[in-house]
Design a protein around this motif. Sequence first.
Motif, short mmCIF file in Angstrom:
data_model
loop_
_atom_site.label_atom_id
_atom_site.label_comp_id
_atom_site.label_asym_id
_atom_site.label_seq_id
_atom_site.Cartn_x
_atom_site.Cartn_y
_atom_site.Cartn_z
N PRO A 202 37.56 40.04 27.05
CA PRO A 202 38.65 40.00 26.05
C PRO A 202 39.87 40.85 26.41
O PRO A 202 40.99 40.37 26.26
CB PRO A 202 37.99 40.52 24.77
N VAL A 203 39.67 42.07 26.89
CA VAL A 203 40.83 42.91 27.20
C VAL A 203 41.62 42.30 28.34
O VAL A 203 42.86 42.23 28.30
CB VAL A 203 40.39 44.35 27.57
N SER A 204 40.88 41.79 29.33
CA SER A 204 41.55 41.29 30.53
C SER A 204 42.25 39.95 30.30
O SER A 204 43.10 39.54 31.08
CB SER A 204 40.53 41.12 31.66
N LEU A 205 41.87 39.28 29.19
CA LEU A 205 42.38 37.94 28.91
C LEU A 205 43.90 37.93 28.88
O LEU A 205 44.54 37.04 29.43
CB LEU A 205 41.81 37.48 27.56
N PHE A 206 44.48 38.91 28.23
CA PHE A 206 45.93 38.96 28.10
C PHE A 206 46.60 39.58 29.31
O PHE A 206 47.80 39.49 29.47
CB PHE A 206 46.33 39.77 26.87
N LEU A 207 45.81 40.27 30.11
CA LEU A 207 46.40 41.02 31.20
C LEU A 207 46.20 40.30 32.51
O LEU A 207 45.39 40.67 33.34
CB LEU A 207 45.80 42.43 31.25
N SER A 208 46.93 39.21 32.67
CA SER A 208 46.89 38.57 33.98
C SER A 208 48.31 38.26 34.38
O SER A 208 49.17 38.01 33.54
CB SER A 208 46.04 37.31 33.92
N GLY A 209 48.53 38.33 35.66
CA GLY A 209 49.88 38.09 36.15
C GLY A 209 49.80 37.31 37.42
O GLY A 209 48.71 36.87 37.81
N PRO A 210 50.90 37.13 38.09
CA PRO A 210 50.89 36.35 39.33
C PRO A 210 49.94 36.99 40.35
O PRO A 210 50.13 38.13 40.74
CB PRO A 210 52.35 36.41 39.81
N GLY A 211 48.88 36.26 40.66
CA GLY A 211 47.94 36.73 41.68
C GLY A 211 47.04 37.85 41.20
O GLY A 211 46.23 38.36 41.95
N VAL A 212 47.17 38.27 39.95
CA VAL A 212 46.33 39.35 39.45
C VAL A 212 45.49 38.85 38.29
O VAL A 212 46.01 38.59 37.20
CB VAL A 212 47.17 40.56 38.99
N ARG A 213 44.20 38.69 38.53
CA ARG A 213 43.28 38.22 37.51
C ARG A 213 41.91 38.80 37.79
O ARG A 213 41.52 38.88 38.95
CB ARG A 213 43.13 36.69 37.62
N THR A 214 41.20 39.13 36.74
CA THR A 214 39.83 39.56 36.99
C THR A 214 38.97 38.32 37.16
O THR A 214 39.35 37.22 36.75
CB THR A 214 39.26 40.43 35.86
N LEU A 215 37.82 38.48 37.74
CA LEU A 215 36.98 37.34 38.09
C LEU A 215 36.58 36.50 36.87
O LEU A 215 36.71 35.27 36.91
CB LEU A 215 35.74 37.84 38.86
#
Lengths: 259, 342
Positions: A202-215
């Motif tokens: 859930p926390v990581s869901l909003f925090l993604s950017g170009p080339g930056v994503r958790t698995l």
Amino acid sequence: MTPRVFSPLVLFLVIGFLIGPFFIIVAASLSGGETLAFPPQGFSLQWVAKVFTVESFRESFAISMLLAIGGTAAALVLGVPASYALSRYKLPFGETIRTIVSLPIIVPGIIVGLALLRYIVVPFGMNITLTLFLAHTALVLPYAVRVVSASLNNLRSDIEEAAVLLGSSRAGAFFRVVMPNIRSGILAAFILGFVTSFNQVPVSLFLSGPGVRTLPIDMLSYMEITYDPSVAALSALLAFMSIGIVFLAERFLGFSRYV
Amino acid sequence: MSDTAFLSLEKLTLAYGDTVAVKDLDLSIRKGELVAFLGPSGCGKTTTMRSIAGLLSPASGAIRLDGADITRVSANKRSVGLVFQSYALFPHLTVFENVAFGLRLKKLPAAEIESKVTAGLKSVGLSKFSARKPGELSGGQQQRVALARSMVMEPKVLLLDEPLSNLDARLRLEMRTELQRVQKETGVTMIFVTHDQGEALSLADRIVVMLNGAIEQIGTPEDIYNRPVSRFVADFVGFENIFAVEGGKLKAGNGPIDFSGSLPPDTAGLVWRPRMVTLGSGPFQGTVRGASFSGSTREYLLDSPLGAIKAEEDATLAARETGSAIAFDLPVEKAARLKKFG
């Protein structure tokens, strides 16, 4: 139904509910078909092999590992001294501090993620990786404090005084007699933190950017486009990784004492 | 005595926050003495001991050791050893490494550490256990390791917190002998804290009885046992029949009672042990309220105009019946005289 029949039945259903999905995922990942399906069609290892060829999986795995290891390490750097202070001294507002430290468990992750995006990332243009790192550190901190506190509470504080009377400084006593005795607690906290961070959605869901994503987020977006069993294969691999880590931890540290 | 004082506490006041635990305490201890701090929990004995060790800074006053003011010297530079009540061994280190801990911090050569630790463990009879972890030892063995760990440092003062209280009766005797031997062999000045008068009487050269953060009485075991100065000390060492004295008269249940002969003017109270009470003859009349047989003696509880009296007689004498009337005496010459009744 008599209790004699009823209780084993409930037990069976609960266990089935908990472990069943895992078997379904494993079976689905070994499917020979082209789409994610259960029961699987035929048998093949091709989807397991495919996991390792997907570029974005490799990148997001690296980011997730970095966050899990770095974030947990940072949480321990903050959490070990905090636990020490909370367990050894009567601090003013000690209980308040304890509550604040455990807040990240209580506040829904989706709110944390949205808040970080809306009030940190967007207005200040903060780097996504750094934000993710801070978020994961905060998220793991409660576990670090809780687990390390548990092992500190099992350790008598007079051994530090004994060390001081034998010529050690206060700080020396911490490193010479406290740290060696809470080492397994710290390792347990590390493993728990690692698993928590790695599986965090859930926390990581909003925090993604170009080339930056958790698995986990990358897996979600992969499935939106490509509905093949490789996601199941990856899930199964990750589940085995978690099981392996926890198994080793239990074997060598008696992990369940700390959790 | 101040010229021979090895360790002295001067107007020592100790506090936890706003709570004063010990107030204006003066005490001097000679080199090689074995002193007991005796008192009930909360009397300040452990607090005083911790301040000598340097684990607690005094609010005011001074501590001198071997001619130097150590009031502000930190605990790790004082040459004061402490054997904790819980022993406080390091659970992750072997017995050998526990004893070597302080020597390693001193950065002594390895061979010297080896020989000192070996000798230390030998002296407490634990040579065979040097490779064990503390968790694998019994309580008595752990305590001897703790003793060796402190003694290899050759402290000027060795403090012991309730050294016998966690041991069973047999080990207690063993440890008592051990402590006396260590003290005799090394001549170390020893102070131990206890709430058990029996421990203090049997082990110490001198006893410091403490109450409410102050010294109630200092004296040899004989002094304390036979000549308590206050009601509290008398009660603590087993005097059961305790009476205040006012204007040369015994203050008892039904009013003052005259005594033949005069008491020194500073007498505040008279106390008798049960066995000091004469039964069968005397100026007082009582009724036997209860009796109990305890092997070599019989104890009686009497009702009398003086209040309840506890008496004791040799068990070889015929038992006195409950409910029977009896004459008794409280002989003044046997009584201990209190200078303070409070």
